[in-house]
Design a protein around this motif. Sequence first.
Motif, PDB file in Angstrom:
ATOM      1  N   GLY A   9     -28.063   1.470  42.752  1.00 14.61           N
ATOM      2  CA  GLY A   9     -29.070   2.485  42.431  1.00 14.61           C
ATOM      3  C   GLY A   9     -29.165   2.750  40.937  1.00 14.61           C
ATOM      4  O   GLY A   9     -28.469   2.142  40.122  1.00 14.61           O
ATOM      5  N   GLY A  10     -30.058   3.685  40.599  1.00 14.24           N
ATOM      6  CA  GLY A  10     -30.403   3.955  39.204  1.00 14.24           C
ATOM      7  C   GLY A  10     -29.241   4.376  38.318  1.00 14.24           C
ATOM      8  O   GLY A  10     -29.126   3.918  37.170  1.00 14.24           O
ATOM      9  N   THR A  11     -28.363   5.232  38.829  1.00 12.53           N
ATOM     10  CA  THR A  11     -27.236   5.679  37.999  1.00 12.53           C
ATOM     11  C   THR A  11     -26.300   4.506  37.720  1.00 12.53           C
ATOM     12  O   THR A  11     -25.737   4.380  36.631  1.00 12.53           O
ATOM     13  N   ILE A 171     -24.959  -0.430  50.147  1.00 11.39           N
ATOM     14  CA  ILE A 171     -25.764   0.372  49.212  1.00 11.39           C
ATOM     15  C   ILE A 171     -24.794   1.106  48.285  1.00 11.39           C
ATOM     16  O   ILE A 171     -24.070   2.010  48.717  1.00 11.39           O
ATOM     17  N   TYR A 172     -24.763   0.699  47.016  1.00  4.99           N
ATOM     18  CA  TYR A 172     -23.863   1.344  46.049  1.00  4.99           C
ATOM     19  C   TYR A 172     -24.632   2.418  45.298  1.00  4.99           C
ATOM     20  O   TYR A 172     -25.688   2.155  44.727  1.00  4.99           O
ATOM     21  N   THR A 173     -24.065   3.655  45.303  1.00  6.05           N
ATOM     22  CA  THR A 173     -24.773   4.751  44.651  1.00  6.05           C
ATOM     23  C   THR A 173     -23.814   5.597  43.834  1.00  6.05           C
ATOM     24  O   THR A 173     -22.717   5.137  43.481  1.00  6.05           O
ATOM     25  N   THR A 181     -23.407  17.216  53.763  1.00  5.74           N
ATOM     26  CA  THR A 181     -24.610  17.670  53.076  1.00  5.74           C
ATOM     27  C   THR A 181     -24.532  17.151  51.642  1.00  5.74           C
ATOM     28  O   THR A 181     -23.556  16.483  51.279  1.00  5.74           O
ATOM     29  N   ASP A 182     -25.539  17.434  50.829  1.00  2.11           N
ATOM     30  CA  ASP A 182     -25.535  16.937  49.457  1.00  2.11           C
ATOM     31  C   ASP A 182     -24.308  17.459  48.707  1.00  2.11           C
ATOM     32  O   ASP A 182     -24.193  18.666  48.472  1.00  2.11           O
ATOM     33  N   PRO A 183     -23.369  16.587  48.343  1.00  2.00           N
ATOM     34  CA  PRO A 183     -22.141  17.054  47.687  1.00  2.00           C
ATOM     35  C   PRO A 183     -22.406  17.712  46.329  1.00  2.00           C
ATOM     36  O   PRO A 183     -21.549  18.397  45.799  1.00  2.00           O
ATOM     37  N   LYS A 209     -31.728  12.260  50.420  1.00  2.00           N
ATOM     38  CA  LYS A 209     -32.318  11.082  49.791  1.00  2.00           C
ATOM     39  C   LYS A 209     -31.298   9.972  49.496  1.00  2.00           C
ATOM     40  O   LYS A 209     -31.624   9.002  48.815  1.00  2.00           O
ATOM     41  N   VAL A 210     -30.082  10.121  50.022  1.00  2.00           N
ATOM     42  CA  VAL A 210     -29.071   9.089  49.775  1.00  2.00           C
ATOM     43  C   VAL A 210     -29.541   7.723  50.294  1.00  2.00           C
ATOM     44  O   VAL A 210     -29.201   6.685  49.742  1.00  2.00           O
ATOM     45  N   LEU A 211     -30.365   7.716  51.343  1.00  2.00           N
ATOM     46  CA  LEU A 211     -31.026   6.487  51.807  1.00  2.00           C
ATOM     47  C   LEU A 211     -32.499   6.793  52.050  1.00  2.00           C
ATOM     48  O   LEU A 211     -32.828   7.853  52.604  1.00  2.00           O
TER      49      LEU A 211
HETATM   50  P1  ADP Z   1     -29.600   5.892  43.924  1.00  2.00           P
HETATM   51  O1  ADP Z   1     -30.203   5.972  42.567  1.00  2.00           O
HETATM   52  O2  ADP Z   1     -28.262   5.228  43.928  1.00  2.00           O
HETATM   53  O3  ADP Z   1     -30.529   5.331  44.948  1.00  2.00           O
HETATM   54  P2  ADP Z   1     -30.178   8.556  44.908  1.00  2.00           P
HETATM   55  O4  ADP Z   1     -30.234   9.621  43.873  1.00  2.00           O
HETATM   56  O5  ADP Z   1     -31.442   8.033  45.449  1.00  2.00           O
HETATM   57  O6  ADP Z   1     -29.261   7.396  44.331  1.00  2.00           O
HETATM   58  O7  ADP Z   1     -29.296   9.052  46.153  1.00  2.00           O
HETATM   59  C1  ADP Z   1     -27.986   9.529  45.956  1.00  2.00           C
HETATM   60  C2  ADP Z   1     -28.004  11.045  45.900  1.00  2.00           C
HETATM   61  O8  ADP Z   1     -28.326  11.559  47.197  1.00  2.00           O
HETATM   62  C3  ADP Z   1     -26.662  11.698  45.602  1.00  2.00           C
HETATM   63  O9  ADP Z   1     -26.437  11.796  44.222  1.00  2.00           O
HETATM   64  C4  ADP Z   1     -26.768  13.053  46.286  1.00  2.00           C
HETATM   65  O10 ADP Z   1     -27.056  14.091  45.347  1.00  2.00           O
HETATM   66  C5  ADP Z   1     -27.962  12.918  47.214  1.00  2.00           C
HETATM   67  N1  ADP Z   1     -27.673  13.331  48.595  1.00  2.00           N
HETATM   68  C6  ADP Z   1     -28.443  14.174  49.337  1.00  2.00           C
HETATM   69  N2  ADP Z   1     -27.922  14.362  50.538  1.00  2.00           N
HETATM   70  C7  ADP Z   1     -26.784  13.628  50.604  1.00  2.00           C
HETATM   71  C8  ADP Z   1     -25.796  13.421  51.625  1.00  2.00           C
HETATM   72  N3  ADP Z   1     -25.878  13.999  52.833  1.00  2.00           N
HETATM   73  N4  ADP Z   1     -24.757  12.595  51.336  1.00  2.00           N
HETATM   74  C9  ADP Z   1     -24.670  11.997  50.132  1.00  2.00           C
HETATM   75  N5  ADP Z   1     -25.575  12.167  49.133  1.00  2.00           N
HETATM   76  C10 ADP Z   1     -26.622  12.966  49.359  1.00  2.00           C
END
Ligand code: ADP
Length: 407
Positions: A9-11, A171-173, A181-183, A209-211
Amino acid sequence: MATIVMKFGGTSMAGIERIRHVASRVRREVEAGHRVAVVVSAMAGETDRLVGFCREASPLADPAEYDVVVSSGEQVTSGLLAIALGAAGVPARSFLGWQLPVRTSAAHGLARIEEIGTGDLVAALDAGQVAVIPGFQGVTADGRVSTLGRGGSDTSAVAVAAALGAERCDIYTDVEGVFTTDPRIVPRARKLAKITYEEMLELASVGAKVLQTRSVELAMKERVRLAVKSSFSEEPGTLVVDEDEIVEQELIAGVAYDRNEAKVTIVAVPDRPGAVATIFGALADANINVDMIVQNIAHDTAVTDVTFTVPRTELVRARAVLEAAKDAIGFERLIADEKVVKVSVVGVGMKSHAGVAVTMFRALAERGINIQAITTSEIKISVLIAEEYLELAVRVLHTAYGLDAAA
Ligand code: ADP
Ligand code: ASP
Ligand code: MG
């Protein structure tokens, strides 16, 4: 020799140092004897920057040209990763969307992948090369560049994995997996070792939005083994699996939120057959998705109010469409509120347990949080609340369903 797809992913791709780090992780898989295709996102923030340029150039930019612009971030990172791999002694080459090709529908900005040509890709893998593929982009039947919707690189990765019949799609993020939930909002969120496709699909569709939602949909349909891991640690991550692979099913898998919501109330709509159809027909014709809907029955008058939500990004269009149809619908006025969010709880355990909704409503009531709309599905309950309560609501619900990690 296993074929695997790794998506970063972007980061993970933000800057040359991180791209070198990604190259070292890819190299490890190559040295373990795997055939590797890598799918990459643009550097963090880059797609937003490109979208901004398009808006500045024209608020009504031609969608096909918008795609030419916003897809470019991934072109840069795919080339850079191929360079970094080469420098690390790993033979690699990039394949842009139109080169493979990744054939998509013509819905610019939100295109669907229809087919991926794997001839050159398989030949490169057979020749011992790593294939680096920019996510998010494709090409339409008439040869125009297309993009898959925000977060679409996840879907590119799953589609490549399906087309190659890959053993795994990792999927590496920037977090260590899928959490309850969103950590970033709830530090006591727990990482899930496994989650079902069904729950992941629902969580993604209500805002986690993790996936990207479509990636989960596709993985489920094509039987792709999907894992979410961190680019920055060696922790095992989360596996997305079938329900029967989970031994002890929890009642609730997680809590999600969506800020991309706007509430529209149409005041004094005639209470007669066809009124609601006219409202939502106009929105559907404009391709605007409606999510939550609340309508009261008129008691003493011949009119009623209809409240619903649309994506915040579509509010300006929705308002224009409805105002244009004002006479046909026959309403008095329209009130819009952008300061709302949707909070949802998701879990397959809901199918067989009563009282899940009450726990949610009570927990919110105890904190004085008012519920403005409700929707449910078999495994999800969503509520619309004022935006200022977002973090509090997510934390309170996380605790109410017993999801907090031990302190
Ligand atoms: P990438 O650029 O790797 O695709 P995204 O920003 O699209 O990353 O997705 C990763 C982000 O999803 C995390 O930084 C987190 O803040 C968010 N997120 C929201 N809900 C969850 C969840 N239930 N578990 C993990 N991450 C989550
Ligand atoms: N770069 C695109 C976006 O920011 C696609 C992705 O990262 O998945 O939406
Ligand atoms: Mg993403």
